[in-house]
Design a protein around this motif. Structure first.
Motif, PDB file in Angstrom:
ATOM      1  N   UNK A 124     -19.736  48.007  48.497  1.00  0.00           N
ATOM      2  CA  UNK A 124     -20.397  46.996  49.312  1.00  0.00           C
ATOM      3  C   UNK A 124     -19.497  46.562  50.466  1.00  0.00           C
ATOM      4  N   UNK A 125     -20.110  46.296  51.605  1.00  0.00           N
ATOM      5  CA  UNK A 125     -19.387  45.819  52.782  1.00  0.00           C
ATOM      6  C   UNK A 125     -19.976  44.474  53.196  1.00  0.00           C
ATOM      7  N   UNK A 126     -19.186  43.413  53.009  1.00  0.00           N
ATOM      8  CA  UNK A 126     -19.713  42.065  53.251  1.00  0.00           C
ATOM      9  C   UNK A 126     -18.807  41.242  54.159  1.00  0.00           C
ATOM     10  N   UNK A 127     -17.811  41.854  54.784  1.00  0.00           N
ATOM     11  CA  UNK A 127     -16.847  41.076  55.566  1.00  0.00           C
ATOM     12  C   UNK A 127     -17.430  40.511  56.853  1.00  0.00           C
ATOM     13  N   UNK A 128     -18.630  40.977  57.253  1.00  0.00           N
ATOM     14  CA  UNK A 128     -19.261  40.417  58.452  1.00  0.00           C
ATOM     15  C   UNK A 128     -19.836  39.028  58.195  1.00  0.00           C
ATOM     16  N   UNK A 129     -20.047  38.690  56.930  1.00  0.00           N
ATOM     17  CA  UNK A 129     -20.661  37.407  56.587  1.00  0.00           C
ATOM     18  C   UNK A 129     -19.609  36.313  56.426  1.00  0.00           C
ATOM     19  N   UNK A 130     -20.051  35.077  56.520  1.00  0.00           N
ATOM     20  CA  UNK A 130     -19.185  33.932  56.241  1.00  0.00           C
ATOM     21  C   UNK A 130     -18.538  34.125  54.880  1.00  0.00           C
ATOM     22  N   UNK A 131     -17.221  34.007  54.812  1.00  0.00           N
ATOM     23  CA  UNK A 131     -16.522  34.370  53.569  1.00  0.00           C
ATOM     24  C   UNK A 131     -16.897  33.459  52.406  1.00  0.00           C
ATOM     25  N   UNK A 132     -17.302  32.236  52.684  1.00  0.00           N
ATOM     26  CA  UNK A 132     -17.690  31.335  51.606  1.00  0.00           C
ATOM     27  C   UNK A 132     -19.069  31.692  51.034  1.00  0.00           C
ATOM     28  N   UNK A 133     -19.910  32.297  51.867  1.00  0.00           N
ATOM     29  CA  UNK A 133     -21.282  32.601  51.454  1.00  0.00           C
ATOM     30  C   UNK A 133     -21.542  34.092  51.304  1.00  0.00           C
ATOM     31  N   UNK A 134     -20.538  34.920  51.542  1.00  0.00           N
ATOM     32  CA  UNK A 134     -20.748  36.369  51.518  1.00  0.00           C
ATOM     33  C   UNK A 134     -21.284  36.838  50.173  1.00  0.00           C
ATOM     34  N   UNK A 135     -20.747  36.292  49.089  1.00  0.00           N
ATOM     35  CA  UNK A 135     -21.228  36.680  47.764  1.00  0.00           C
ATOM     36  C   UNK A 135     -22.674  36.288  47.548  1.00  0.00           C
ATOM     37  N   UNK A 136     -23.052  35.101  47.999  1.00  0.00           N
ATOM     38  CA  UNK A 136     -24.432  34.640  47.856  1.00  0.00           C
ATOM     39  C   UNK A 136     -25.373  35.508  48.691  1.00  0.00           C
ATOM     40  N   UNK A 137     -24.947  35.862  49.900  1.00  0.00           N
ATOM     41  CA  UNK A 137     -25.770  36.717  50.753  1.00  0.00           C
ATOM     42  C   UNK A 137     -25.912  38.099  50.118  1.00  0.00           C
ATOM     43  N   UNK A 138     -24.830  38.612  49.546  1.00  0.00           N
ATOM     44  CA  UNK A 138     -24.881  39.903  48.863  1.00  0.00           C
ATOM     45  C   UNK A 138     -25.867  39.860  47.700  1.00  0.00           C
ATOM     46  N   UNK A 139     -25.809  38.802  46.906  1.00  0.00           N
ATOM     47  CA  UNK A 139     -26.731  38.638  45.783  1.00  0.00           C
ATOM     48  C   UNK A 139     -28.173  38.630  46.276  1.00  0.00           C
ATOM     49  N   UNK A 140     -28.452  37.826  47.306  1.00  0.00           N
ATOM     50  CA  UNK A 140     -29.810  37.736  47.839  1.00  0.00           C
ATOM     51  C   UNK A 140     -30.260  39.069  48.416  1.00  0.00           C
TER      52      UNK A 140
END
Length: 205
Positions: free
Chosen positions: A129-145
Motif C-alpha cells: 500500500x502507498x499512503x504517504x500522499x495522505x495526511x499522516x494522521x488520517x492516512x490509515x483511516x483513508x486506507x481503511x475507507x
C-alpha cells in the motif's frame, strides 16, 4: 461536505449526503424495510436516510418509486442500467448513483476523521500500500475507507469475497488493484469526514 464529495466525483456520478435524523426509518419503502434484517433503530434510521438520498438521486435520472432492496450479501440492489453505493457512519448517510456506461460500478465509504487505531491498521495495511500522499494522521483511516469502498465496487463484478490483504491501494496515484487484477480508480476528501469513492471505469478489466 456535499460540495466536497461532489467535486471529486467523475462525470455522470451523482452523490448526496445528509445527517441521519430521528425517524429516518420511515423513509424505507415497505419492500426495503422487509429486506433489511437489522432491527436496531439506529441501523434502520441510517438505512432509511441513505435510501432517501438515493431515491432523490434516481429521481434526477427519471427513475421514480423503485425500491432499493438489500440483497442477501448485504449489497443494495439497483435498477437495471444503474450502478450505485450506500454508506453511513453513526451520523452521516451518503449515496452515489450513476448510469452504467463510462462507469461500470461504484463503491463509497464514509468514516469519522480520526486516526485509525493501531490494531486495526495492522489488519488493513500491507507493505504494497502507498499512503504517504495522505495526511499522516488520517492516512490509515483513508486506507481503511478506500479498501471498504473498493470491495463494494468490485464485488458486483467479480462476486469474490476479498480481505484487506487482497486489495492494494495507491493513494498517491488514486488507484487500487485486487488480487485478481481488477483495476479501480479512487478519489477521496476530508470535509469534515473521511469520504472515499471507488469506481471501475467502463473499459477497465
Amino acid at each position: 461536505m456535499a460540495e466536497a464529495i461532489a467535486a471529486i466525483a467523475p462525470a455522470n456520478v451523482r452523490i448526496g449526503c445528509r445527517m441521519i435524523r430521528e425517524g429516518d426509518d420511515v423513509h424505507l419503502l415497505p419492500e426495503e424495510a422487509h429486506s433489511i434484517p437489522a432491527r436496531q433503530p439506529a441501523m434502520r434510521r441510517a438505512s432509511g436516510a441513505a435510501r432517501w438520498i438515493a431515491h432523490g438521486l434516481l429521481a434526477e435520472l427519471g427513475i421514480n418509486d423503485v425500491a432499493i432492496l438489500r440483497a442477501p450479501t448485504g449489497a443494495p440492489v439497483w435498477p437495471d442500467g444503474i450502478t450505485g453505493s450506500l454508506t453511513h457512519d453513526d451520523y452521516m448517510a451518503v449515496a452515489a448513483v450513476a448510469p452504467v456506461g463510462h462507469i461500470r460500478s461504484l463503491g463509497i465509504d464514509v468514516e469519522p476523521a480520526q486516526p485509525l487505531p493501531d490494531d486495526i491498521f495492522a489488519l488493513v495495511a500491507t507493505p504494497a500500500d502507498r499512503i504517504d500522499a495522505a495526511d499522516r494522521h488520517l492516512a490509515g483511516r483513508i486506507l481503511f475507507a478506500a479498501k471498504e469502498a473498493v470491495y463494494k465496487a468490485v464485488y458486483p463484478l467479480d462476486r469474490e469475497v476479498l480481505g484487506y490483504e487482497d486489495i492494494t491501494v495507491d493513494l498517491n496515484a488514486g488507484r487500487a488493484t485486487t488480487k485478481a487484477g481488477r483495476k479501480v480508480s479512487l478519489a477521496y476528501c476530508v470535509a469534515p469526514r473521511v469520504f472515499v469513492l471507488a469506481f471501475v471505469n467502463g473499459d477497465a478489466r
